[in-house]
Design a protein around this motif. Sequence first.
Motif, PDB file in Angstrom:
ATOM      1  N   PRO A  77       0.827  -1.350   0.086  1.00 13.59           N
ATOM      2  CA  PRO A  77      -0.191  -0.089  -0.025  1.00 13.59           C
ATOM      3  C   PRO A  77       0.782   1.318  -0.029  1.00 13.59           C
ATOM      4  CG  PRO A  77       0.128  -1.194   2.279  1.00 13.59           C
ATOM      5  CD  PRO A  77       0.740  -2.018   1.283  1.00 13.59           C
ATOM      6  N   CYS A  78       0.404   2.338  -0.821  1.00  8.48           N
ATOM      7  CA  CYS A  78       0.961   3.485  -0.633  1.00  8.48           C
ATOM      8  C   CYS A  78      -0.181   4.477   0.068  1.00  8.48           C
ATOM      9  CB  CYS A  78       1.365   4.176  -2.088  1.00  8.48           C
ATOM     10  SG  CYS A  78       2.832   3.144  -2.629  1.00  8.48           S
ATOM     11  N   PHE A  79       0.287   5.546   0.883  1.00 12.02           N
ATOM     12  CA  PHE A  79      -0.669   6.281   1.587  1.00 12.02           C
ATOM     13  C   PHE A  79       0.206   7.774   1.627  1.00 12.02           C
ATOM     14  CE2 PHE A  79       1.008   3.655   4.574  1.00 12.02           C
ATOM     15  CZ  PHE A  79       1.497   4.456   5.585  1.00 12.02           C
ATOM     16  N   GLY A  80      -0.450   8.697   2.005  1.00 15.68           N
ATOM     17  CA  GLY A  80       0.316   9.853   2.333  1.00 15.68           C
ATOM     18  C   GLY A  80      -0.738  10.853   2.885  1.00 15.68           C
ATOM     19  N   HIS A  81       0.107  12.152   3.319  1.00 17.39           N
ATOM     20  CA  HIS A  81      -0.564  13.156   3.707  1.00 17.39           C
ATOM     21  C   HIS A  81      -0.098  14.505   2.619  1.00 17.39           C
ATOM     22  CE1 HIS A  81       3.149  13.140   6.257  1.00 17.39           C
ATOM     23  NE2 HIS A  81       2.741  11.915   6.298  1.00 17.39           N
ATOM     24  N   ALA A  82      -1.107  14.778   1.892  1.00  9.71           N
ATOM     25  CA  ALA A  82      -0.678  15.602   0.816  1.00  9.71           C
ATOM     26  C   ALA A  82      -0.612  16.804   1.410  1.00  9.71           C
ATOM     27  CB  ALA A  82      -2.079  15.642  -0.087  1.00  9.71           C
ATOM     28  N   GLY A  83      -1.020  17.432   2.399  1.00  5.87           N
ATOM     29  CA  GLY A  83      -0.832  18.654   3.003  1.00  5.87           C
ATOM     30  C   GLY A  83       0.788  19.108   3.141  1.00  5.87           C
ATOM     31  N   ASP A  84       1.721  18.225   3.400  1.00  2.00           N
ATOM     32  CA  ASP A  84       3.089  18.247   3.328  1.00  2.00           C
ATOM     33  C   ASP A  84       3.665  17.763   2.367  1.00  2.00           C
ATOM     34  OD1 ASP A  84       2.857  16.024   4.700  1.00  2.00           O
ATOM     35  OD2 ASP A  84       3.953  16.314   6.364  1.00  2.00           O
ATOM     36  N   GLY A  85       3.119  17.102   1.567  1.00  2.00           N
ATOM     37  CA  GLY A  85       3.798  16.389   0.291  1.00  2.00           C
ATOM     38  C   GLY A  85       4.374  14.692   0.401  1.00  2.00           C
ATOM     39  N   ASN A  86       4.041  14.375   1.561  1.00  2.00           N
ATOM     40  CA  ASN A  86       4.666  13.023   2.074  1.00  2.00           C
ATOM     41  C   ASN A  86       3.909  11.833   1.561  1.00  2.00           C
ATOM     42  OD1 ASN A  86       7.027  13.590   3.486  1.00  2.00           O
ATOM     43  ND2 ASN A  86       6.067  14.831   4.719  1.00  2.00           N
TER      44      ASN A  86
ATOM     45  N   LEU B  78       6.547  -1.921   1.641  1.00  2.00           N
ATOM     46  CA  LEU B  78       7.008  -3.098   0.848  1.00  2.00           C
ATOM     47  C   LEU B  78       7.068  -3.940   1.735  1.00  2.00           C
ATOM     48  CD1 LEU B  78       9.264  -0.811  -1.767  1.00  2.00           C
ATOM     49  CD2 LEU B  78       6.726  -1.742  -1.970  1.00  2.00           C
ATOM     50  N   PRO B  79       6.133  -5.066   1.955  1.00  2.00           N
ATOM     51  CA  PRO B  79       6.344  -6.180   2.772  1.00  2.00           C
ATOM     52  C   PRO B  79       7.625  -6.836   2.469  1.00  2.00           C
ATOM     53  CG  PRO B  79       4.506  -6.522   1.402  1.00  2.00           C
ATOM     54  CD  PRO B  79       4.775  -5.037   1.335  1.00  2.00           C
ATOM     55  N   MET B  80       8.258  -7.442   3.363  1.00  2.00           N
ATOM     56  CA  MET B  80       9.267  -8.144   3.504  1.00  2.00           C
ATOM     57  C   MET B  80       9.424  -9.221   4.894  1.00  2.00           C
ATOM     58  SD  MET B  80      13.370  -7.507   2.631  1.00  2.00           S
ATOM     59  CE  MET B  80      13.774  -6.719   4.113  1.00  2.00           C
TER      60      MET B  80
ATOM     61  N   LEU C  52      11.771  -6.196  -4.931  1.00  2.00           N
ATOM     62  CA  LEU C  52      11.668  -5.050  -3.890  1.00  2.00           C
ATOM     63  C   LEU C  52      12.447  -4.010  -3.636  1.00  2.00           C
ATOM     64  CD1 LEU C  52       9.267  -5.257  -1.470  1.00  2.00           C
ATOM     65  CD2 LEU C  52      11.104  -6.007  -0.134  1.00  2.00           C
ATOM     66  N   HIS C  53      13.779  -4.503  -3.797  1.00  2.00           N
ATOM     67  CA  HIS C  53      14.760  -3.437  -3.659  1.00  2.00           C
ATOM     68  C   HIS C  53      14.822  -2.562  -4.824  1.00  2.00           C
ATOM     69  CE1 HIS C  53      16.236  -4.812   0.266  1.00  2.00           C
ATOM     70  NE2 HIS C  53      16.345  -5.915  -0.029  1.00  2.00           N
ATOM     71  N   GLN C  54      14.620  -3.076  -5.902  1.00  2.00           N
ATOM     72  CA  GLN C  54      14.633  -2.014  -6.983  1.00  2.00           C
ATOM     73  C   GLN C  54      13.316  -1.118  -6.953  1.00  2.00           C
ATOM     74  OE1 GLN C  54      14.377  -4.829 -10.405  1.00  2.00           O
ATOM     75  NE2 GLN C  54      16.514  -5.377 -10.382  1.00  2.00           N
ATOM     76  N   VAL C  55      12.166  -1.521  -6.778  1.00  2.00           N
ATOM     77  CA  VAL C  55      11.107  -0.623  -6.408  1.00  2.00           C
ATOM     78  C   VAL C  55      11.353   0.493  -5.539  1.00  2.00           C
ATOM     79  CG1 VAL C  55       8.683  -0.530  -5.667  1.00  2.00           C
ATOM     80  CG2 VAL C  55       9.237  -2.326  -7.013  1.00  2.00           C
ATOM     81  N   ASN C  56      11.946  -0.028  -4.439  1.00  2.00           N
ATOM     82  CA  ASN C  56      12.159   1.013  -3.488  1.00  2.00           C
ATOM     83  C   ASN C  56      13.285   2.166  -4.087  1.00  2.00           C
ATOM     84  OD1 ASN C  56      12.123   2.265  -0.752  1.00  2.00           O
ATOM     85  ND2 ASN C  56      14.514   1.217  -0.844  1.00  2.00           N
ATOM     86  N   ASP C  57      14.322   1.771  -4.429  1.00  2.00           N
ATOM     87  CA  ASP C  57      15.317   2.229  -5.157  1.00  2.00           C
ATOM     88  C   ASP C  57      14.433   3.331  -6.159  1.00  2.00           C
ATOM     89  OD1 ASP C  57      18.274   3.152  -5.725  1.00  2.00           O
ATOM     90  OD2 ASP C  57      17.437   2.555  -7.384  1.00  2.00           O
ATOM     91  N   ARG C  58      13.898   2.954  -6.871  1.00  2.00           N
ATOM     92  CA  ARG C  58      13.174   3.737  -8.087  1.00  2.00           C
ATOM     93  C   ARG C  58      12.294   4.716  -7.434  1.00  2.00           C
ATOM     94  NH1 ARG C  58       9.297   1.501 -13.153  1.00  2.00           N
ATOM     95  NH2 ARG C  58       9.164   3.691 -14.130  1.00  2.00           N
ATOM     96  N   LEU C  59      11.463   4.371  -6.508  1.00  2.00           N
ATOM     97  CA  LEU C  59      10.836   5.267  -5.623  1.00  2.00           C
ATOM     98  C   LEU C  59      11.522   6.640  -5.097  1.00  2.00           C
ATOM     99  CD1 LEU C  59       8.283   3.105  -3.849  1.00  2.00           C
ATOM    100  CD2 LEU C  59       7.795   4.835  -5.549  1.00  2.00           C
ATOM    101  N   ILE C  60      12.800   6.174  -4.615  1.00  2.00           N
ATOM    102  CA  ILE C  60      13.514   7.284  -4.057  1.00  2.00           C
ATOM    103  C   ILE C  60      14.231   8.052  -5.065  1.00  2.00           C
ATOM    104  CG2 ILE C  60      15.646   7.510  -2.678  1.00  2.00           C
ATOM    105  CD1 ILE C  60      14.681   5.181  -0.870  1.00  2.00           C
ATOM    106  N   GLN C  61      14.706   7.245  -6.175  1.00  2.00           N
ATOM    107  CA  GLN C  61      15.191   8.181  -7.282  1.00  2.00           C
ATOM    108  C   GLN C  61      14.280   9.028  -7.852  1.00  2.00           C
ATOM    109  OE1 GLN C  61      18.621   8.235  -8.070  1.00  2.00           O
ATOM    110  NE2 GLN C  61      19.024   6.632  -6.626  1.00  2.00           N
ATOM    111  N   ARG C  62      13.106   8.746  -8.224  1.00  2.00           N
ATOM    112  CA  ARG C  62      11.912   9.715  -8.708  1.00  2.00           C
ATOM    113  C   ARG C  62      11.585  10.737  -7.671  1.00  2.00           C
ATOM    114  NH1 ARG C  62       7.406   6.579 -11.690  1.00  2.00           N
ATOM    115  NH2 ARG C  62       7.176   8.588 -12.542  1.00  2.00           N
TER     116      ARG C  62
END
Length: 102
Positions: free
Chosen positions: A8-17, A22-24, A37-47
Amino acid sequence: SFKGVVGPCFGHAGDGNFHCILPMMQHDEDEEYLERLHQVNDRLIQRTLEAGGTCTGEHGVGYGKIKYLKQQYGEGTVHMMKMIKKGLDPKNLMNPGKIVEL
């Protein structure tokens, strides 16, 4: 391909987080899944960094995001962080191995 990686992805748009869980499992032996899993995490952070965001949001760096700090802040800033850490905690007793590696 990131096939089979769900979380799941969730956030609080007011501060952009946003947060992605990613379950492991602690003793997960499916090396291909763990690599994806690590590739997805890395891609999210890079973007996120490319869009001007931070690798941590409002949370700490911990162990998993140390490798992104130089990309986010630059080598000079990370060096300064290390010098401050050495000055305040010369024996490296407080959270060793987190934020900066001494």
